[in-house]
Design a protein around this motif. Structure first.
Motif, PDB file in Angstrom:
ATOM      1  N   SER A 103       0.810  -1.224   0.000  1.00  0.00           N
ATOM      2  CA  SER A 103       0.000   0.000   0.000  1.00  0.00           C
ATOM      3  C   SER A 103       0.842   1.272   0.000  1.00  0.00           C
ATOM      4  CB  SER A 103      -0.945   0.007   1.212  1.00  0.00           C
ATOM      5  OG  SER A 103      -0.221  -0.081   2.425  1.00  0.00           O
ATOM      6  N   SER A 104       2.162   1.147   0.173  1.00  0.00           N
ATOM      7  CA  SER A 104       3.026   2.321   0.079  1.00  0.00           C
ATOM      8  C   SER A 104       2.997   2.847  -1.345  1.00  0.00           C
ATOM      9  CB  SER A 104       4.462   1.959   0.470  1.00  0.00           C
ATOM     10  OG  SER A 104       4.521   1.521   1.814  1.00  0.00           O
ATOM     11  N   VAL A 105       2.803   4.126  -1.498  1.00  0.00           N
ATOM     12  CA  VAL A 105       2.560   4.677  -2.830  1.00  0.00           C
ATOM     13  C   VAL A 105       3.759   4.484  -3.756  1.00  0.00           C
ATOM     14  CG1 VAL A 105       3.309   7.033  -2.210  1.00  0.00           C
ATOM     15  CG2 VAL A 105       1.685   6.674  -4.084  1.00  0.00           C
ATOM     16  N   GLY A 106       4.989   4.568  -3.218  1.00  0.00           N
ATOM     17  CA  GLY A 106       6.156   4.373  -4.065  1.00  0.00           C
ATOM     18  C   GLY A 106       6.227   2.976  -4.635  1.00  0.00           C
ATOM     19  N   PHE A 107       5.969   1.979  -3.798  1.00  0.00           N
ATOM     20  CA  PHE A 107       5.989   0.592  -4.255  1.00  0.00           C
ATOM     21  C   PHE A 107       4.831   0.333  -5.209  1.00  0.00           C
ATOM     22  CE2 PHE A 107       5.112  -3.925  -4.034  1.00  0.00           C
ATOM     23  CZ  PHE A 107       6.375  -4.491  -4.045  1.00  0.00           C
TER      24      PHE A 107
ATOM     25  N   TRP B 150       2.324   5.534   5.415  1.00  0.00           N
ATOM     26  CA  TRP B 150       2.965   5.065   6.643  1.00  0.00           C
ATOM     27  C   TRP B 150       4.092   5.970   7.109  1.00  0.00           C
ATOM     28  CZ3 TRP B 150      -0.363   1.632   8.077  1.00  0.00           C
ATOM     29  CH2 TRP B 150      -1.011   0.846   7.118  1.00  0.00           C
ATOM     30  N   ALA B 151       4.358   7.058   6.383  1.00  0.00           N
ATOM     31  CA  ALA B 151       5.527   7.877   6.680  1.00  0.00           C
ATOM     32  C   ALA B 151       5.471   8.480   8.082  1.00  0.00           C
ATOM     33  CB  ALA B 151       5.659   8.981   5.629  1.00  0.00           C
ATOM     34  N   TRP B 152       4.284   8.695   8.617  1.00  0.00           N
ATOM     35  CA  TRP B 152       4.204   9.331   9.936  1.00  0.00           C
ATOM     36  C   TRP B 152       4.685   8.418  11.060  1.00  0.00           C
ATOM     37  CZ3 TRP B 152       0.079   8.055  13.589  1.00  0.00           C
ATOM     38  CH2 TRP B 152      -0.786   7.067  13.128  1.00  0.00           C
ATOM     39  N   PHE B 153       4.915   7.124  10.760  1.00  0.00           N
ATOM     40  CA  PHE B 153       5.513   6.228  11.755  1.00  0.00           C
ATOM     41  C   PHE B 153       7.040   6.330  11.766  1.00  0.00           C
ATOM     42  CE2 PHE B 153       1.455   3.955  11.130  1.00  0.00           C
ATOM     43  CZ  PHE B 153       1.074   3.800  12.444  1.00  0.00           C
ATOM     44  N   LEU B 154       7.628   6.932  10.732  1.00  0.00           N
ATOM     45  CA  LEU B 154       9.082   6.927  10.608  1.00  0.00           C
ATOM     46  C   LEU B 154       9.799   7.612  11.767  1.00  0.00           C
ATOM     47  CD1 LEU B 154       9.736   7.506   6.795  1.00  0.00           C
ATOM     48  CD2 LEU B 154      10.231   5.474   8.151  1.00  0.00           C
ATOM     49  N   PRO B 155       9.342   8.784  12.258  1.00  0.00           N
ATOM     50  CA  PRO B 155      10.069   9.399  13.382  1.00  0.00           C
ATOM     51  C   PRO B 155      10.180   8.484  14.597  1.00  0.00           C
ATOM     52  CG  PRO B 155       8.582  10.995  12.397  1.00  0.00           C
ATOM     53  CD  PRO B 155       8.270   9.670  11.767  1.00  0.00           C
ATOM     54  N   GLY B 156       9.093   7.799  14.970  1.00  0.00           N
ATOM     55  CA  GLY B 156       9.152   6.877  16.098  1.00  0.00           C
ATOM     56  C   GLY B 156      10.063   5.708  15.823  1.00  0.00           C
TER      57      GLY B 156
ATOM     58  N   ALA C 289      -4.485  -3.403   8.268  1.00  0.00           N
ATOM     59  CA  ALA C 289      -5.283  -3.880   7.135  1.00  0.00           C
ATOM     60  C   ALA C 289      -6.281  -2.823   6.672  1.00  0.00           C
ATOM     61  CB  ALA C 289      -6.013  -5.166   7.527  1.00  0.00           C
ATOM     62  N   ALA C 290      -6.926  -2.140   7.623  1.00  0.00           N
ATOM     63  CA  ALA C 290      -7.908  -1.115   7.258  1.00  0.00           C
ATOM     64  C   ALA C 290      -7.242   0.051   6.534  1.00  0.00           C
ATOM     65  CB  ALA C 290      -8.634  -0.627   8.513  1.00  0.00           C
ATOM     66  N   CYS C 291      -6.127   0.512   7.076  1.00  0.00           N
ATOM     67  CA  CYS C 291      -5.413   1.619   6.447  1.00  0.00           C
ATOM     68  C   CYS C 291      -4.879   1.223   5.076  1.00  0.00           C
ATOM     69  CB  CYS C 291      -4.280   2.079   7.357  1.00  0.00           C
ATOM     70  SG  CYS C 291      -3.450   3.584   6.794  1.00  0.00           S
ATOM     71  N   SER C 292      -4.383  -0.015   4.959  1.00  0.00           N
ATOM     72  CA  SER C 292      -3.883  -0.503   3.666  1.00  0.00           C
ATOM     73  C   SER C 292      -5.005  -0.559   2.643  1.00  0.00           C
ATOM     74  CB  SER C 292      -3.255  -1.890   3.829  1.00  0.00           C
ATOM     75  OG  SER C 292      -2.147  -1.857   4.673  1.00  0.00           O
TER      76      SER C 292
ATOM     77  N   ALA D  76      -7.299   1.306  -2.298  1.00  0.00           N
ATOM     78  CA  ALA D  76      -8.503   1.755  -3.007  1.00  0.00           C
ATOM     79  C   ALA D  76      -8.300   3.153  -3.580  1.00  0.00           C
ATOM     80  CB  ALA D  76      -9.701   1.726  -2.067  1.00  0.00           C
ATOM     81  N   THR D  77      -7.628   4.016  -2.829  1.00  0.00           N
ATOM     82  CA  THR D  77      -7.338   5.370  -3.317  1.00  0.00           C
ATOM     83  C   THR D  77      -6.406   5.340  -4.512  1.00  0.00           C
ATOM     84  OG1 THR D  77      -7.603   6.250  -1.083  1.00  0.00           O
ATOM     85  CG2 THR D  77      -6.447   7.634  -2.674  1.00  0.00           C
TER      86      THR D  77
END
Length: 491
Positions: free
Chosen positions: A120-124, A267-273, A343-346, A351-352
């Motif tokens: 679901s990562s847009v780059g991939f 998922w980028a907002w998880f990167l800082p943590g 799963a929900a976020c993916s 879908a987007t």
């Protein structure tokens, strides 16, 4: 429903999403048009050793992607779906390998988190639907590292040899990064295992010889036939690409930081943590686990190498995304982030992306120099005198023009990527400049050309040329009939 049935449904959904709308849009310029045309010419000429682009030998990339694409064209016929199929299959293979590695290292739930986050990562997701070498090389790199994980868990000798063979095939797809990433990952894993008193048994000398034998086979076969090719491969395509700005892809050192963040959306907002926890672990007195040693080697040295390179494109970081997805799965497991949320976020993200894919033709003009020229070709095919016309491309790299027409066209020399001296028949299709191209084409009774809008106003006067259609930054022009020629035809 059982967990197994949930898994089957999720896997089928991923496969469907990977292939949906794969052929609904035209080939983007310049890359997709170039790779598709090289593969088409392989099928048409039967020459699978020397790639040709618009009839000229083309040596800028090793041939493995061309071979797979040509095989797809031979099996399924000429279509956008067929030329993008190898990238989609490589993406599915990469997802499967990421799932297997994560399940081996962290368990089944984390494996689903990693696979869903990666897909679901847009780059991939975008690169899984583009005809470029990046996804295929990422598959071979991920395959090599999966073999490495198997070896570290007591796998037999064939897995160690497969590690080096996968690197060789990755090199034969795009070049040295297919060696850099797995070797760096292996060294990181070996270091972490050594600190725990265990060893990573790999036949380094013989294995690297195998990887180089596979990866350099095509280069050596061609370089032995020509000193010019040896110099081109070594100097232009290796040294200049890394150590200079000769290829016009210079970017600042920090370029790949925002690229990775954007490529990992949503998922980028998880990167800082993730970065914070990783830094704390490195600073603690606890020895790194094999997982963290592998991730450290997989990510850090390759990122530094890419950042130091004089040639930078956003697609270069694709081989790092599976490692980041695996690390995200580790972080979510450690912090109790549930699979159902992943799963929900993916699902929402995919879908987007699919909704946007279904509408891409509507936004083709916004892509500028990357726009597909398929609408121009459709206009060209409607011209009644096309069978007697000369077709040319002036100052632009629009190789899908040759792909869609199924024939070579006249081009300006700077866009032909000629390495070896052309033969006389090839040289007749080369124009030295836009001015020379206009002068030569204006003497013909029927000519159609693709060029940039700004060049049309500068080099192609309206009393001799008329505009037929426009897309992105490209313009299709037609030769106005010459009065003397019209009179001769009437008589």
């Amino acid at each position: 429903m059982s967990r197994r049935l949930h898994g089957i449904i999720a896997a089928l959904a991923v496969v469907f999403a990977c292939f949906a709308f794969l052929g609904s849009r035209g080939l983007n310029e310049p890359d997709e048009g170039r790779y598709a045309e090289i593969a088409r010419e392989m099928v048409a000429t039967g020459d699978w050793l020397v790639p040709h682009l618009n009839g000229f030998p083309h040596f800028q990339k090793p041939p493995l992607l061309y071979w797979f694409t040509a095989a797809s064209l031979a099996m399924f016929g000429s279509s956008e779906w067929a030329v993008r199929l190898p990238s989609a299959l490589a993406a599915l293979g990469t997802l499967g390998l990421t799932f297997w590695m994560t399940r081996t290292l962290l368990g089944r739930t984390a494996a689903w988190c990693a696979a869903l986050a990666l897909f679901s990562s847009v780059g991939f997701f975008v690169l899984a639907r583009l005809l470029t070498p990046d996804m295929l090389m990422t598959f071979w790199i991920t395959a090599a590292l999966a073999c490495l994980v198997r070896v570290s868990r007591g796998g037999s000798a064939p897995w160690a040899w497969a590690f080096f063979a996968a690197m060789g095939f990755g090199f034969l797809t795009k070049g040295p990064m297919a060696l850099v990433v797995p070797i760096s990952g292996a060294l990181g894993l070996r270091w972490a295992m050594a600190r725990q008193g265990s060893k990573l048994a790999l036949p380094w000398a013989a294995g690297l010889a195998l990887a180089l034998a596979i990866g350099l086979s095509w280069f050596v076969a061609l370089a032995l036939s020509s000193h010019e090719l040896f110099h081109y491969f070594w100097h232009d395509e290796l040294l200049n690409r890394f150590a200079s700005r000769a290829h016009g892809r210079s970017q600042p050192f920090w370029f790949f930081v925002p690229v990775i963040a954007a490529g990992l959306l949503p998922w980028a907002w998880f990167l800082p943590g993730l970065v914070r926890d990783g830094w704390r672990r490195l600073g603690s007195e606890r020895p790194l686990s094999p997982l963290h040693g592998l991730m450290l080697g997989w990510l850090v040295p390759p990122f530094v190498v890419l950042s130091l390179s004089g040639s930078k494109l956003s697609t270069y970081v694709l081989p790092l995304l599976p490692a980041l997805a695996l690390l995200l799965a580790w972080w979510w497991k450690r912090n109790g982030f549930p699979l159902r949320r992943v799963a929900a976020c993916s699902g929402i993200a995919v879908a987007t992306w699919l909704a946007l894919c279904s509408q891409l033709d509507r936004f083709n003009d916004l892509l500028g120099a990357q726009a597909s020229i398929r609408p121009l070709v459709e206009t060209l095919r409607r011209q009644p005198d096309l069978h007697t016309a000369t077709i040319f491309a002036c100052g632009v790299r629009v190789h899908s023009l040759e792909y869609y027409l199924g024939a070579p066209v006249t081009v300006t020399r700077g866009e032909a990527d000629v390495v070896l001296p052309p033969m006389s028949a090839q040289n007749s299709r080369l124009m030295d400049s836009a001015t020379a191209c206009e002068e030569a084409m204006s003497r013909l009774p029927v000519a159609y050309g693709v060029l940039r809008e700004k060049d049309a106003a500068k080099y192609f006067p309206p009393d001799r040329w008329r505009s037929l259609a426009r897309v992105g930054r490209y313009l299709l022009v037609a030769r106005e009939p010459v009065p003397e020629m019209v009179t001769q035809v009437v008589r």
